[in-house]
Design a protein around this motif. Structure first.
Motif, PDB file in Angstrom:
ATOM      1  N   VAL A 149      24.974  46.884  43.061  1.00 58.82           N
ATOM      2  CA  VAL A 149      25.616  47.843  43.959  1.00 58.82           C
ATOM      3  C   VAL A 149      26.525  47.157  44.979  1.00 58.82           C
ATOM      4  CG1 VAL A 149      25.214  49.639  45.695  1.00 58.82           C
ATOM      5  CG2 VAL A 149      23.742  49.488  43.677  1.00 58.82           C
ATOM      6  N   GLY A 150      27.780  47.596  45.021  1.00 54.59           N
ATOM      7  CA  GLY A 150      28.765  47.068  45.948  1.00 54.59           C
ATOM      8  C   GLY A 150      29.573  45.899  45.411  1.00 54.59           C
ATOM      9  N   ASP A 151      29.070  45.240  44.354  1.00 57.88           N
ATOM     10  CA  ASP A 151      29.817  44.143  43.739  1.00 57.88           C
ATOM     11  C   ASP A 151      30.995  44.719  42.959  1.00 57.88           C
ATOM     12  OD1 ASP A 151      27.945  42.359  44.733  1.00 57.88           O
ATOM     13  OD2 ASP A 151      26.853  42.171  42.831  1.00 57.88           O
ATOM     14  N   ALA A 152      31.979  43.868  42.693  1.00 58.95           N
ATOM     15  CA  ALA A 152      33.176  44.337  42.007  1.00 58.95           C
ATOM     16  C   ALA A 152      33.711  43.273  41.055  1.00 58.95           C
ATOM     17  CB  ALA A 152      34.244  44.699  43.047  1.00 58.95           C
ATOM     18  N   TYR A 153      34.644  43.681  40.212  1.00 60.44           N
ATOM     19  CA  TYR A 153      35.326  42.763  39.303  1.00 60.44           C
ATOM     20  C   TYR A 153      36.807  43.127  39.255  1.00 60.44           C
ATOM     21  CZ  TYR A 153      34.799  46.693  36.073  1.00 60.44           C
ATOM     22  OH  TYR A 153      34.827  47.931  35.503  1.00 60.44           O
ATOM     23  N   TYR A 154      37.636  42.135  38.896  1.00 63.01           N
ATOM     24  CA  TYR A 154      39.073  42.323  38.740  1.00 63.01           C
ATOM     25  C   TYR A 154      39.562  41.204  37.837  1.00 63.01           C
ATOM     26  CZ  TYR A 154      43.875  43.544  40.095  1.00 63.01           C
ATOM     27  OH  TYR A 154      45.178  43.966  40.102  1.00 63.01           O
ATOM     28  N   PHE A 155      40.199  41.551  36.706  1.00 63.31           N
ATOM     29  CA  PHE A 155      40.667  40.515  35.787  1.00 63.31           C
ATOM     30  C   PHE A 155      41.822  41.024  34.935  1.00 63.31           C
ATOM     31  CE2 PHE A 155      37.152  42.792  33.808  1.00 63.31           C
ATOM     32  CZ  PHE A 155      37.655  43.118  32.563  1.00 63.31           C
ATOM     33  N   LYS A 156      42.526  40.081  34.320  1.00 65.05           N
ATOM     34  CA  LYS A 156      43.569  40.413  33.353  1.00 65.05           C
ATOM     35  C   LYS A 156      42.876  40.784  32.043  1.00 65.05           C
ATOM     36  CE  LYS A 156      47.383  37.753  35.238  1.00 65.05           C
ATOM     37  NZ  LYS A 156      48.093  38.902  35.740  1.00 65.05           N
ATOM     38  N   SER A 157      43.228  41.950  31.516  1.00 65.10           N
ATOM     39  CA  SER A 157      42.552  42.493  30.338  1.00 65.10           C
ATOM     40  C   SER A 157      42.885  41.760  29.050  1.00 65.10           C
ATOM     41  CB  SER A 157      42.892  43.974  30.174  1.00 65.10           C
ATOM     42  OG  SER A 157      42.578  44.676  31.346  1.00 65.10           O
ATOM     43  N   THR A 158      43.847  40.843  29.092  1.00 67.77           N
ATOM     44  CA  THR A 158      44.148  40.038  27.908  1.00 67.77           C
ATOM     45  C   THR A 158      43.039  39.017  27.649  1.00 67.77           C
ATOM     46  OG1 THR A 158      45.475  38.577  29.308  1.00 67.77           O
ATOM     47  CG2 THR A 158      46.663  40.298  28.061  1.00 67.77           C
ATOM     48  N   GLN A 159      42.178  38.799  28.658  1.00 69.45           N
ATOM     49  CA  GLN A 159      41.012  37.937  28.473  1.00 69.45           C
ATOM     50  C   GLN A 159      39.927  38.740  27.752  1.00 69.45           C
ATOM     51  OE1 GLN A 159      39.997  35.331  31.999  1.00 69.45           O
ATOM     52  NE2 GLN A 159      41.194  36.953  33.001  1.00 69.45           N
ATOM     53  N   PRO A 160      39.258  38.151  26.772  1.00 68.71           N
ATOM     54  CA  PRO A 160      38.169  38.868  26.099  1.00 68.71           C
ATOM     55  C   PRO A 160      37.103  39.266  27.121  1.00 68.71           C
ATOM     56  CG  PRO A 160      38.687  36.810  24.963  1.00 68.71           C
ATOM     57  CD  PRO A 160      39.447  36.802  26.255  1.00 68.71           C
ATOM     58  N   HIS A 161      36.663  40.531  27.064  1.00 74.63           N
ATOM     59  CA  HIS A 161      35.678  40.994  28.047  1.00 74.63           C
ATOM     60  C   HIS A 161      34.705  41.993  27.427  1.00 74.63           C
ATOM     61  CE1 HIS A 161      39.289  43.549  28.323  1.00 74.63           C
ATOM     62  NE2 HIS A 161      38.475  44.555  28.632  1.00 74.63           N
ATOM     63  N   GLN A 162      33.503  42.026  28.014  1.00 72.71           N
ATOM     64  CA  GLN A 162      32.425  42.919  27.579  1.00 72.71           C
ATOM     65  C   GLN A 162      31.641  43.370  28.794  1.00 72.71           C
ATOM     66  OE1 GLN A 162      30.744  39.958  24.702  1.00 72.71           O
ATOM     67  NE2 GLN A 162      30.340  41.817  23.510  1.00 72.71           N
ATOM     68  N   PHE A 163      31.001  44.539  28.649  1.00 76.37           N
ATOM     69  CA  PHE A 163      30.144  45.083  29.702  1.00 76.37           C
ATOM     70  C   PHE A 163      28.809  45.463  29.081  1.00 76.37           C
ATOM     71  CE2 PHE A 163      34.524  46.100  30.785  1.00 76.37           C
ATOM     72  CZ  PHE A 163      34.621  45.656  32.090  1.00 76.37           C
ATOM     73  N   LYS A 164      27.719  45.199  29.823  1.00 76.50           N
ATOM     74  CA  LYS A 164      26.381  45.570  29.335  1.00 76.50           C
ATOM     75  C   LYS A 164      25.482  45.887  30.517  1.00 76.50           C
ATOM     76  CE  LYS A 164      22.454  44.159  26.574  1.00 76.50           C
ATOM     77  NZ  LYS A 164      21.849  43.127  25.728  1.00 76.50           N
ATOM     78  N   ASN A 165      24.773  47.014  30.412  1.00 78.23           N
ATOM     79  CA  ASN A 165      23.775  47.357  31.431  1.00 78.23           C
ATOM     80  C   ASN A 165      22.494  46.618  31.077  1.00 78.23           C
ATOM     81  OD1 ASN A 165      21.838  48.396  33.107  1.00 78.23           O
ATOM     82  ND2 ASN A 165      22.410  50.530  32.810  1.00 78.23           N
ATOM     83  N   THR A 166      22.165  45.606  31.866  1.00 75.93           N
ATOM     84  CA  THR A 166      20.956  44.813  31.626  1.00 75.93           C
ATOM     85  C   THR A 166      19.783  45.311  32.463  1.00 75.93           C
ATOM     86  OG1 THR A 166      21.711  43.221  33.285  1.00 75.93           O
ATOM     87  CG2 THR A 166      22.237  42.734  30.971  1.00 75.93           C
ATOM     88  N   GLY A 167      19.992  46.386  33.212  1.00 76.03           N
ATOM     89  CA  GLY A 167      18.942  46.908  34.081  1.00 76.03           C
ATOM     90  C   GLY A 167      18.099  47.987  33.410  1.00 76.03           C
TER      91      GLY A 167
END
Length: 182
Positions: A149-167
Motif C-alpha cells: 500500500v502506497g508503493d508505486a512503479y514507473y517504467f518504460k513498457s519496452t522492458q519485459p514486465h510481469q505482475f503477480k499478487n503474492t499476497g
C-alpha cells in the motif's frame, strides 16, 4: 436503411478518427463487413448496425440524428468503467474508447495468486501505478520487488514486465499507460 447508411457510417467513423480496422476491432464486426456497409454493398440489419455503433460507442438514435455531434464524456460513474480484464485479473478502464487518446487509466484488481501470465509483456510506451491495497510483485527486466500500500512503479513498457499478487488478499492498483496499451 439504404446507401445513406454507409455514407453516414463513414462520416461518423472518420469524425471519430477511427480506421475501419480500429472500428472492426472495437465492435467485434469484421473489417470487410464495415467496408461493405460503407461502400453501399451491404445493407446492415438494425442489430448489425447497433453492434458496429457499440464500437464507437454511439446509439442508433444519435447515428440517425440530423444534427450529429459527438461530445466526449468527461465524468464516469464506477459502473461505467469498461472491464477489459479476464479471469482473476480485473482491468476497469476509464473511457469507452481510446482512439486518438494518449493515456489509458485503469483500476486494476488482482485476486490472490493472479498474474499477468507466464511470459513477460512488452509494448511501446510507459506505465506507472500506485498500490491501493494488498501487495503486488512487479518484475521489470531483471528487477523484482513486492510493492505494498502506497508503493508505486514507473517504467518504460519496452522492458519485459510481469505482475503477480503474492499476497492472501486482493490487490488493487490505479495505473496509467501512455500510449494506451490494450
Amino acid at each position: 436503411m439504404d446507401q445513406d447508411t454507409g455514407k453516414r457510417l463513414r462520416e461518423v467513423r472518420t469524425t471519430m478518427g477511427l480506421s475501419q480496422r480500429q472500428l472492426a476491432k472495437a465492435s467485434g464486426v469484421a473489417n470487410a463487413t464495415i467496408s461493405q456497409i460503407e461502400s453501399g454493398n451491404l445493407n446492415p440489419t438494425v442489430s448489425m448496425l447497433k453492434k458496429v455503433l457499440d464500437g464507437i460507442p454511439m446509439s442508433l438514435s444519435d447515428f440517425f440524428s440530423d444534427n450529429f455531434e459527438f461530445t466526449e464524456q468527461v465524468f464516469f460513474k464506477a459502473s461505467e468503467l469498461v472491464e477489459i480484464g479476464k479471469d482473476d485479473v480485473s482491468y476497469r478502464q476509464v473511457g469507452n474508447h481510446l482512439v486518438n487518446k494518449t493515456i489509458q487509466m485503469l483500476s486494476e484488481c488482482y485476486q490472490p495468486g493472479a498474474t499477468t501470465g507466464k511470459h513477460p509483456i512488452t509494448h511501446d510506451g510507459e506505465e506507472c501505478g500506485i498500490i491501493l491495497s494488498g501487495q503486488l510483485e512487479v518484475t521489470v527486466g531483471d528487477q523484482k520487488k513486492v510493492l505494498t500500500v502506497g508503493d508505486a512503479y514507473y517504467f518504460k513498457s519496452t522492458q519485459p514486465h510481469q505482475f503477480k499478487n503474492t499476497g492472501r488478499e486482493p490487490c488493487t492498483v490505479i495505473s496509467a499507460c501512455s500510449p494506451p496499451g490494450f
